[in-house]
Design an enzyme around this catalytic site. Structure first.
Site, short mmCIF file in Angstrom:
data_model
loop_
_atom_site.label_atom_id
_atom_site.label_comp_id
_atom_site.label_asym_id
_atom_site.label_seq_id
_atom_site.Cartn_x
_atom_site.Cartn_y
_atom_site.Cartn_z
N TYR A 24 -0.73 -0.77 10.17
CA TYR A 24 -0.92 -1.38 8.84
C TYR A 24 0.32 -1.14 7.98
CZ TYR A 24 -3.15 -2.48 4.36
OH TYR A 24 -3.46 -3.03 3.13
N LYS A 68 2.99 -3.84 6.23
CA LYS A 68 3.29 -3.87 4.80
C LYS A 68 4.79 -3.68 4.53
CE LYS A 68 -0.73 -4.80 3.18
NZ LYS A 68 -0.94 -6.08 2.49
N HIS A 87 -13.13 4.18 1.73
CA HIS A 87 -12.20 5.21 1.30
C HIS A 87 -12.93 6.31 0.55
CE1 HIS A 87 -9.32 1.74 1.87
NE2 HIS A 87 -8.79 2.69 2.61
N SER A 146 0.85 -1.19 0.00
CA SER A 146 0.00 0.00 0.00
C SER A 146 0.88 1.24 0.00
CB SER A 146 -0.87 -0.01 1.26
OG SER A 146 -1.39 1.27 1.53
N SER A 147 0.35 2.33 -0.52
CA SER A 147 1.12 3.59 -0.56
C SER A 147 1.32 4.17 0.84
CB SER A 147 0.41 4.62 -1.44
OG SER A 147 -0.89 4.88 -0.95
N CYS A 148 0.62 3.65 1.85
CA CYS A 148 0.78 4.18 3.21
C CYS A 148 2.12 3.79 3.83
CB CYS A 148 -0.36 3.72 4.11
SG CYS A 148 -0.30 1.98 4.54
#
Length: 308
Positions: free
Chosen positions: A137, A141, A180, A108-110
């Site tokens: 999270y 990742k 989202h 994920s981009s997070c």
């Protein structure tokens, strides 16, 4: 991947996993394996080991994860950290033990630092502090990326990782509290149209910029990379440009046909001002997204209508 190769899609019922399933089926793959969470608890190491021993998949798409919006991420911090670590640890380790030819881990981009320079380059990983609300999270990742790199380094496993930008599409989550922004806006405008509301209220100023990728385009990128990419570094997957929340809202309003006003509640938080992925590495390999945002929103809205 040969057409008769045995391929395991972990998380096949989710938005990403189901898109990968559609792509592989379209490309002529028939020897696909999946198990629902009720059939196989991916948090259970012994159960995952037994599954790999019985099924012996040659390729693995690791799209299974515990996911949610900001509220869920911030409320169930232990669950998000433990369950995501357990799922990916079990699958990645079992893939090594059973000599899977290739595994793809979806992140994920997070994973990027909260204040990383825009657009977000792969090199920015671990250069600063994470966004606090979804830190558990993100840490899970990041651990998945590092596991793939470590198993490649120590054991020679062909394990690769991809980090998608914000996704939307078929099988999206439209829950009022924990969806989202794009699916949340689809639901808001749809309900406002049904109720003939005078206006739709949106949190923040509408100025933050966000990037959106249709999930079936991500699946196309995943298929492309499983065929063509075998290096250790992870890759960003996105469209390479962004849109303001205000313009996104206006676009969704037009597609749905809501005729009222849009009201921005500037007393509510905006979040990160901009979040755009640098996709130059993926572009250099020869892949580009196919679905324009307006077309993708129309497809997503039709899917939403078919289920509501």
């Amino acid at each position: 991947m040969n057409k008769d190769a045995k391929i395991y899609i972990a998380g096949h019922r989710g938005m990403v996993g189901s898109a990968i399933h559609r792509k592989l089926t379209k490309e002529g793959y028939r020897n696909l394996i999946f198990k629902s969470s009720s059939e196989l608890d991916l948090r259970n190491q012994a159960a995952v080991e037994t599954f790999f021993n019985l099924e012996k998949p040659e390729y693995v798409f690791l799209a299974a994860a515990k996911v949610g919006g900001i509220v869920a991420n911030n409320t169930y911090r232990a669950d998000f950290l433990y369950e995501n670590l357990a799922i990916q640890n079990n699958i990645i380790h079992a893939a090594h033990l059973h000599q899977v030819k290739k595994l793809m881990f979806l992140g994920s981009s997070c994973i990027y630092p909260k204040l990383a320079p825009q657009p977000l380059k792969e090199e920015s990983l671990l250069t600063g502090l994470l966004e606090e609300t979804n830190e558990p999270y993100a840490i899970a990742k990041i651990a998945g990326i590092k596991m793939c790199e470590a198993y490649r380094s120590q054991y020679g496993c062909n394990f690769i990782s991809v980090m998608p930008t914000n996704l939307y599409g078929y099988n999206d989550n439209y829950h009022p509290q924990n969806s989202h922004v794009l699916p949340a806006l689809i639901r808001k405008f749809h309900e406002a149209k049904l109720n003939q509301s005078a206006h739709v209220e949106i949190w923040g100023t509408g100025t933050p910029l966000r990037e959106f990728l249709f999930a079936d385009d991500l699946a196309d990128a995943c298929y492309f990379l499983m065929q063509n990419y075998n290096d250790s570094g992870f890759l960003n997957v996105g469209v390479g440009h962004d849109i303001s929340i205000k313009d996104l809202a206006l676009l969704i309003k037009e597609i749905i046909g809501f005729e009222g006003e849009i009201v921005f509640d500037s007393s509510k938080p905006d979040g990160t001002p901009r979040k755009l992925m640098d996709v130059s590495k993926l572009s250099a390999l020869g892949w580009k997204y196919q679905t324009p945002l307006a077309d993708g929103i129309r497809l997503a809205y039709a899917d939403f209508l078919s289920k509501n």
